[in-house]
Design a protein around this motif. Structure first.
Motif, PDB file in Angstrom:
ATOM      1  N   GLY A 170      45.684  36.060  50.316  1.00  0.00           N
ATOM      2  CA  GLY A 170      46.030  36.960  49.218  1.00  0.00           C
ATOM      3  C   GLY A 170      45.493  36.491  47.882  1.00  0.00           C
ATOM      4  O   GLY A 170      45.088  37.309  47.039  1.00  0.00           O
ATOM      5  N   MET A 171      45.488  35.166  47.670  1.00  0.00           N
ATOM      6  CA  MET A 171      44.950  34.641  46.411  1.00  0.00           C
ATOM      7  C   MET A 171      43.451  34.892  46.291  1.00  0.00           C
ATOM      8  O   MET A 171      42.909  34.958  45.180  1.00  0.00           O
ATOM      9  CB  MET A 171      45.256  33.143  46.299  1.00  0.00           C
ATOM     10  N   ILE A 172      42.776  35.033  47.426  1.00  0.00           N
ATOM     11  CA  ILE A 172      41.348  35.352  47.428  1.00  0.00           C
ATOM     12  C   ILE A 172      41.132  36.862  47.310  1.00  0.00           C
ATOM     13  O   ILE A 172      40.282  37.335  46.558  1.00  0.00           O
ATOM     14  CB  ILE A 172      40.682  34.829  48.721  1.00  0.00           C
ATOM     15  N   GLU A 173      41.906  37.613  48.069  1.00  0.00           N
ATOM     16  CA  GLU A 173      41.683  39.059  48.169  1.00  0.00           C
ATOM     17  C   GLU A 173      41.924  39.782  46.854  1.00  0.00           C
ATOM     18  O   GLU A 173      41.214  40.741  46.528  1.00  0.00           O
ATOM     19  CB  GLU A 173      42.601  39.645  49.250  1.00  0.00           C
ATOM     20  N   HIS A 174      42.919  39.362  46.090  1.00  0.00           N
ATOM     21  CA  HIS A 174      43.251  40.111  44.874  1.00  0.00           C
ATOM     22  C   HIS A 174      42.069  40.187  43.910  1.00  0.00           C
ATOM     23  O   HIS A 174      41.685  41.295  43.498  1.00  0.00           O
ATOM     24  CB  HIS A 174      44.461  39.495  44.172  1.00  0.00           C
ATOM     25  N   PRO A 175      41.437  39.069  43.530  1.00  0.00           N
ATOM     26  CA  PRO A 175      40.348  39.188  42.556  1.00  0.00           C
ATOM     27  C   PRO A 175      39.027  39.701  43.134  1.00  0.00           C
ATOM     28  O   PRO A 175      38.286  40.404  42.426  1.00  0.00           O
ATOM     29  CB  PRO A 175      40.191  37.753  42.028  1.00  0.00           C
ATOM     30  N   VAL A 176      38.712  39.377  44.399  1.00  0.00           N
ATOM     31  CA  VAL A 176      37.382  39.729  44.899  1.00  0.00           C
ATOM     32  C   VAL A 176      37.359  41.040  45.670  1.00  0.00           C
ATOM     33  O   VAL A 176      36.280  41.614  45.879  1.00  0.00           O
ATOM     34  CB  VAL A 176      36.788  38.598  45.784  1.00  0.00           C
ATOM     35  N   PHE A 177      38.517  41.529  46.099  1.00  0.00           N
ATOM     36  CA  PHE A 177      38.549  42.737  46.929  1.00  0.00           C
ATOM     37  C   PHE A 177      39.414  43.836  46.332  1.00  0.00           C
ATOM     38  O   PHE A 177      38.930  44.926  46.021  1.00  0.00           O
ATOM     39  CB  PHE A 177      39.037  42.379  48.335  1.00  0.00           C
ATOM     40  N   PHE A 178      40.711  43.581  46.145  1.00  0.00           N
ATOM     41  CA  PHE A 178      41.618  44.649  45.738  1.00  0.00           C
ATOM     42  C   PHE A 178      41.360  45.143  44.315  1.00  0.00           C
ATOM     43  O   PHE A 178      41.412  46.350  44.062  1.00  0.00           O
ATOM     44  CB  PHE A 178      43.075  44.203  45.884  1.00  0.00           C
ATOM     45  N   MET A 179      41.075  44.251  43.402  1.00  0.00           N
ATOM     46  CA  MET A 179      40.828  44.694  42.032  1.00  0.00           C
ATOM     47  C   MET A 179      39.613  45.615  41.940  1.00  0.00           C
ATOM     48  O   MET A 179      39.708  46.728  41.417  1.00  0.00           O
ATOM     49  CB  MET A 179      40.676  43.482  41.097  1.00  0.00           C
ATOM     50  N   PRO A 180      38.443  45.231  42.479  1.00  0.00           N
ATOM     51  CA  PRO A 180      37.318  46.170  42.451  1.00  0.00           C
ATOM     52  C   PRO A 180      37.528  47.386  43.354  1.00  0.00           C
ATOM     53  O   PRO A 180      36.991  48.454  43.085  1.00  0.00           O
ATOM     54  CB  PRO A 180      36.128  45.328  42.908  1.00  0.00           C
ATOM     55  N   LEU A 181      38.319  47.235  44.429  1.00  0.00           N
ATOM     56  CA  LEU A 181      38.598  48.379  45.299  1.00  0.00           C
ATOM     57  C   LEU A 181      39.326  49.466  44.526  1.00  0.00           C
ATOM     58  O   LEU A 181      38.980  50.649  44.601  1.00  0.00           O
ATOM     59  CB  LEU A 181      39.440  47.933  46.492  1.00  0.00           C
TER      60      LEU A 181
END
Length: 211
Positions: A170-181
């Motif tokens: 989750g600490m990885i996904e939030h900035p690199v995936f969910f925010m731009p998604l």
């Protein structure tokens, strides 16, 4: 929404190479136009097959969409085969694993596929659930196994490996995936992938490392 990918194509189960060409053409159409606006005839023309041949492979647009998502899932599975923990101390293993995972999740193609699946989930519930379940198995499984091994080796104290894996991912996904998604790639993380991974691993080890 871009259909560009840094991931190499993966062969589908059908041995006829024309089927793969159809799937690639359909993938581009669904990603750029959405499900509702996509028509079968232009896909057949782009793939260089007759409309009758297209319908022989896929009797309906719904069948074609489901096959496109399954094909994308195979691409993801192939790419995630490279995301495995290495040997060495906990920090080295986790940094290696999460750097590869962050690179995968930061791929614009990955976000495009997820946007498409999310947008069409009400219409294709079973397809969407199978896609997300496959992702959970491919992504979380190797990390959970690595955390169990590190716990057994006495480097980490992890009572719930699945919870811990979710926290680290989750600490990885939030900035690199969910925010731009969510923002349509208009807002991207200011930190580099190396910085994001370093911060995440530091935080994780502060919680779970055996001192």
């Amino acid at each position: 929404m871009t259909a560009h990918s840094t991931l190499a194509p993966v062969a589908v189960a059908d041995p006829d190479p024309r089927c793969q060409v159809v799937l690639r053409a359909a993938r581009r159409a669904f990603m750029t136009q959405g499900y509702a606006a996509t028509r079968m005839e232009p896909i057949a023309r782009e793939a260089g097959v007759s409309t009758a041949t297209l319908y022989l492979y896929f009797p309906s647009k719904a069948d074609l969409f489901a096959a496109v998502i399954e094909d994308a899932g195979r691409d993801f599975s192939r790419q995630m085969e490279c995301v495995r923990a290495s040997s060495g101390p906990a920090r080295e293993q986790l940094t290696h694993f999460m750097t590869a995972y962050a690179g995968f999740m930061a791929d614009p193609f990955v976000r495009s596929v997820f946007r498409l699946v999310m947008a069409e989930r009400p219409r294709f519930r079973d397809t969407a659930l199978a896609f997300f379940e496959r992702g959970r198995s491919d992504f979380g499984g190797p990390l959970i196994r690595a955390l169990k091994d590190l716990d057994s080796a006495g480097e980490l104290k992890v009572a719930k490996p699945s919870w811990a894996a979710g926290q680290l991912m989750g600490m990885i996904e939030h900035p690199v995936f969910f925010m731009p998604l969510v923002t349509g790639d208009e807002i991207m993380a200011a930190r580099s992938i190396d910085e994001i991974v370093g911060d995440a691993v530091d935080t994780f080890l502060a919680r779970y490392a055996v001192n």
